[in-house]
Scaffold this motif. Structure first.
Motif, PDB file in Angstrom:
ATOM      1  N   ARG A  62       0.794  -1.223   0.000  1.00 47.49           N
ATOM      2  CA  ARG A  62       0.000   0.000   0.000  1.00 47.49           C
ATOM      3  C   ARG A  62       0.832   1.282   0.000  1.00 47.49           C
ATOM      4  NH1 ARG A  62      -5.071  -0.262   0.397  1.00 47.49           N
ATOM      5  NH2 ARG A  62      -6.272  -2.041   1.008  1.00 47.49           N
ATOM      6  N   THR A  63       2.146   1.145   0.053  1.00 45.25           N
ATOM      7  CA  THR A  63       3.006   2.323   0.031  1.00 45.25           C
ATOM      8  C   THR A  63       3.963   2.209  -1.144  1.00 45.25           C
ATOM      9  OG1 THR A  63       2.898   2.429   2.431  1.00 45.25           O
ATOM     10  CG2 THR A  63       4.628   3.712   1.379  1.00 45.25           C
ATOM     11  N   ALA A  64       4.070   3.285  -1.921  1.00 44.45           N
ATOM     12  CA  ALA A  64       4.975   3.328  -3.068  1.00 44.45           C
ATOM     13  C   ALA A  64       6.426   3.280  -2.583  1.00 44.45           C
ATOM     14  CB  ALA A  64       4.728   4.600  -3.870  1.00 44.45           C
ATOM     15  N   PRO A  65       7.351   2.907  -3.467  1.00 43.94           N
ATOM     16  CA  PRO A  65       8.761   2.851  -3.063  1.00 43.94           C
ATOM     17  C   PRO A  65       9.292   4.174  -2.487  1.00 43.94           C
ATOM     18  CG  PRO A  65       8.466   1.760  -5.161  1.00 43.94           C
ATOM     19  CD  PRO A  65       7.155   2.430  -4.825  1.00 43.94           C
ATOM     20  N   ASN A  66       8.712   5.292  -2.882  1.00 40.92           N
ATOM     21  CA  ASN A  66       9.179   6.579  -2.353  1.00 40.92           C
ATOM     22  C   ASN A  66       8.744   6.809  -0.909  1.00 40.92           C
ATOM     23  OD1 ASN A  66       6.470   7.403  -2.435  1.00 40.92           O
ATOM     24  ND2 ASN A  66       6.753   8.766  -4.186  1.00 40.92           N
ATOM     25  N   ARG A  67       7.934   5.888  -0.360  1.00 45.11           N
ATOM     26  CA  ARG A  67       7.429   5.936   1.019  1.00 45.11           C
ATOM     27  C   ARG A  67       6.592   7.175   1.307  1.00 45.11           C
ATOM     28  NH1 ARG A  67       7.505   0.959   1.855  1.00 45.11           N
ATOM     29  NH2 ARG A  67       9.494  -0.024   2.119  1.00 45.11           N
ATOM     30  N   VAL A  68       6.175   7.862   0.277  1.00 40.58           N
ATOM     31  CA  VAL A  68       5.354   9.067   0.430  1.00 40.58           C
ATOM     32  C   VAL A  68       3.970   8.837  -0.162  1.00 40.58           C
ATOM     33  CG1 VAL A  68       5.142  11.507  -0.154  1.00 40.58           C
ATOM     34  CG2 VAL A  68       7.385  10.563   0.425  1.00 40.58           C
ATOM     35  N   ASP A  69       3.919   8.335  -1.383  1.00 38.45           N
ATOM     36  CA  ASP A  69       2.642   8.085  -2.046  1.00 38.45           C
ATOM     37  C   ASP A  69       2.009   6.808  -1.508  1.00 38.45           C
ATOM     38  OD1 ASP A  69       3.135  10.301  -3.627  1.00 38.45           O
ATOM     39  OD2 ASP A  69       3.842   9.132  -5.332  1.00 38.45           O
ATOM     40  N   GLN A  70       0.694   6.813  -1.480  1.00 40.02           N
ATOM     41  CA  GLN A  70      -0.054   5.636  -1.045  1.00 40.02           C
ATOM     42  C   GLN A  70      -0.691   5.002  -2.269  1.00 40.02           C
ATOM     43  OE1 GLN A  70      -3.067   6.515   1.843  1.00 40.02           O
ATOM     44  NE2 GLN A  70      -3.211   4.407   2.512  1.00 40.02           N
ATOM     45  N   TRP A  71      -0.643   3.676  -2.347  1.00 46.36           N
ATOM     46  CA  TRP A  71      -1.246   2.949  -3.450  1.00 46.36           C
ATOM     47  C   TRP A  71      -2.522   2.268  -2.971  1.00 46.36           C
ATOM     48  CZ3 TRP A  71       3.706   0.000  -5.294  1.00 46.36           C
ATOM     49  CH2 TRP A  71       4.490   0.848  -6.073  1.00 46.36           C
ATOM     50  N   LEU A  72      -3.605   2.512  -3.675  1.00 42.93           N
ATOM     51  CA  LEU A  72      -4.893   1.886  -3.385  1.00 42.93           C
ATOM     52  C   LEU A  72      -5.342   1.207  -4.673  1.00 42.93           C
ATOM     53  CD1 LEU A  72      -6.456   4.927  -1.502  1.00 42.93           C
ATOM     54  CD2 LEU A  72      -5.173   3.005  -0.541  1.00 42.93           C
ATOM     55  N   ASN A  73      -5.168  -0.096  -4.739  1.00 43.29           N
ATOM     56  CA  ASN A  73      -5.380  -0.834  -5.984  1.00 43.29           C
ATOM     57  C   ASN A  73      -6.325  -2.003  -5.765  1.00 43.29           C
ATOM     58  OD1 ASN A  73      -3.364   0.757  -7.378  1.00 43.29           O
ATOM     59  ND2 ASN A  73      -1.877  -0.326  -6.129  1.00 43.29           N
ATOM     60  N   TRP A  74      -7.239  -2.183  -6.718  1.00 38.90           N
ATOM     61  CA  TRP A  74      -8.238  -3.248  -6.615  1.00 38.90           C
ATOM     62  C   TRP A  74      -8.310  -4.057  -7.901  1.00 38.90           C
ATOM     63  CZ3 TRP A  74      -9.150   1.682  -4.773  1.00 38.90           C
ATOM     64  CH2 TRP A  74      -9.415   1.780  -3.405  1.00 38.90           C
ATOM     65  N   THR A  75      -8.529  -5.351  -7.757  1.00 42.87           N
ATOM     66  CA  THR A  75      -8.877  -6.209  -8.885  1.00 42.87           C
ATOM     67  C   THR A  75     -10.395  -6.185  -9.006  1.00 42.87           C
ATOM     68  OG1 THR A  75      -6.989  -7.652  -8.455  1.00 42.87           O
ATOM     69  CG2 THR A  75      -8.732  -8.536  -9.855  1.00 42.87           C
ATOM     70  N   VAL A  76     -10.887  -6.024 -10.228  1.00 37.95           N
ATOM     71  CA  VAL A  76     -12.324  -5.931 -10.485  1.00 37.95           C
ATOM     72  C   VAL A  76     -12.822  -7.289 -10.992  1.00 37.95           C
ATOM     73  CG1 VAL A  76     -14.126  -4.705 -11.762  1.00 37.95           C
ATOM     74  CG2 VAL A  76     -12.006  -3.500 -11.113  1.00 37.95           C
ATOM     75  N   TRP A  77     -13.829  -7.813 -10.294  1.00 39.02           N
ATOM     76  CA  TRP A  77     -14.410  -9.117 -10.617  1.00 39.02           C
ATOM     77  C   TRP A  77     -15.888  -8.959 -10.941  1.00 39.02           C
ATOM     78  CZ3 TRP A  77     -11.084 -13.351 -10.102  1.00 39.02           C
ATOM     79  CH2 TRP A  77      -9.898 -13.102  -9.408  1.00 39.02           C
ATOM     80  N   ARG A  78     -16.370  -9.724 -11.922  1.00 34.62           N
ATOM     81  CA  ARG A  78     -17.813  -9.777 -12.212  1.00 34.62           C
ATOM     82  C   ARG A  78     -18.474 -10.684 -11.191  1.00 34.62           C
ATOM     83  NH1 ARG A  78     -19.244 -10.717 -18.418  1.00 34.62           N
ATOM     84  NH2 ARG A  78     -21.142 -11.253 -17.293  1.00 34.62           N
ATOM     85  N   ARG A  79     -19.579 -10.232 -10.618  1.00 34.09           N
ATOM     86  CA  ARG A  79     -20.309 -11.071  -9.655  1.00 34.09           C
ATOM     87  C   ARG A  79     -20.947 -12.275 -10.331  1.00 34.09           C
ATOM     88  NH1 ARG A  79     -22.880  -9.546  -4.637  1.00 34.09           N
ATOM     89  NH2 ARG A  79     -21.829  -7.750  -3.783  1.00 34.09           N
ATOM     90  N   ASP A  80     -21.498 -12.082 -11.540  1.00 33.65           N
ATOM     91  CA  ASP A  80     -22.271 -13.161 -12.166  1.00 33.65           C
ATOM     92  C   ASP A  80     -21.407 -14.321 -12.648  1.00 33.65           C
ATOM     93  OD1 ASP A  80     -21.156 -11.693 -14.256  1.00 33.65           O
ATOM     94  OD2 ASP A  80     -22.985 -11.663 -15.464  1.00 33.65           O
ATOM     95  N   THR A  81     -20.161 -14.060 -13.053  1.00 34.91           N
ATOM     96  CA  THR A  81     -19.312 -15.127 -13.586  1.00 34.91           C
ATOM     97  C   THR A  81     -18.090 -15.417 -12.716  1.00 34.91           C
ATOM     98  OG1 THR A  81     -17.953 -13.611 -14.897  1.00 34.91           O
ATOM     99  CG2 THR A  81     -19.948 -14.521 -15.956  1.00 34.91           C
ATOM    100  N   GLY A  82     -17.755 -14.501 -11.810  1.00 33.93           N
ATOM    101  CA  GLY A  82     -16.546 -14.660 -11.009  1.00 33.93           C
ATOM    102  C   GLY A  82     -15.278 -14.354 -11.781  1.00 33.93           C
ATOM    103  N   GLU A  83     -15.423 -13.796 -12.984  1.00 30.73           N
ATOM    104  CA  GLU A  83     -14.290 -13.495 -13.859  1.00 30.73           C
ATOM    105  C   GLU A  83     -13.626 -12.172 -13.460  1.00 30.73           C
ATOM    106  OE1 GLU A  83     -13.663 -12.690 -18.637  1.00 30.73           O
ATOM    107  OE2 GLU A  83     -15.657 -12.536 -17.768  1.00 30.73           O
ATOM    108  N   ALA A  84     -12.295 -12.164 -13.434  1.00 28.12           N
ATOM    109  CA  ALA A  84     -11.554 -10.916 -13.247  1.00 28.12           C
ATOM    110  C   ALA A  84     -11.599 -10.151 -14.566  1.00 28.12           C
ATOM    111  CB  ALA A  84     -10.114 -11.191 -12.848  1.00 28.12           C
TER     112      ALA A  84
END
Length: 102
Positions: A61-83
């Motif tokens: 959750r922290t970038a290598p510069n230790r200053v920026d914050q990373w907020l990243n998500w994988t998006v999945w379909r509910r109906d198929t479970g597919e990313a």
């Protein structure tokens, strides 16, 4: 730093889970597409191991510069479970945000 839950974000159609290296196989068909790098200025991911390493890096959750914050998500379909993609957010100390999505 922002305080962010690691719980999924759910809508009627989608579930967004915090990015994790275990998502690599599901994201491989998307992230291995060479056409993606028409707009991304970095080397293409050529192997499943490349995808696992990238996801391990952006799951921190922290970038290598230790200053920026990373907020990243994988998006999945509910109906198929597919990313179906990733949403990446980089939050700078001034609370500005860069958003990318695949």
């Amino acid at each position: 730093m922002l305080s962010v839950s690691t719980a999924p974000i759910a809508t009627p159609r989608l579930i967004l889970w915090p990015v994790h290296p275990t998502h690599a196989a599901a994201l491989w068909p998307i992230l291995s597409n060479p056409a993606l790098h028409t707009w991304i200025a970095r080397e293409p991911l050529r192997t499943l191991s490349d995808v696992e390493r990238r996801l391990a890096r952006i799951a921190q959750r922290t970038a290598p510069n230790r200053v920026d914050q990373w907020l990243n998500w994988t998006v999945w379909r509910r109906d198929t479970g597919e990313a179906i993609g990733i949403v990446e957010n980089t939050v700078a100390p001034a609370q500005t945000v860069q958003v990318a999505y695949l």
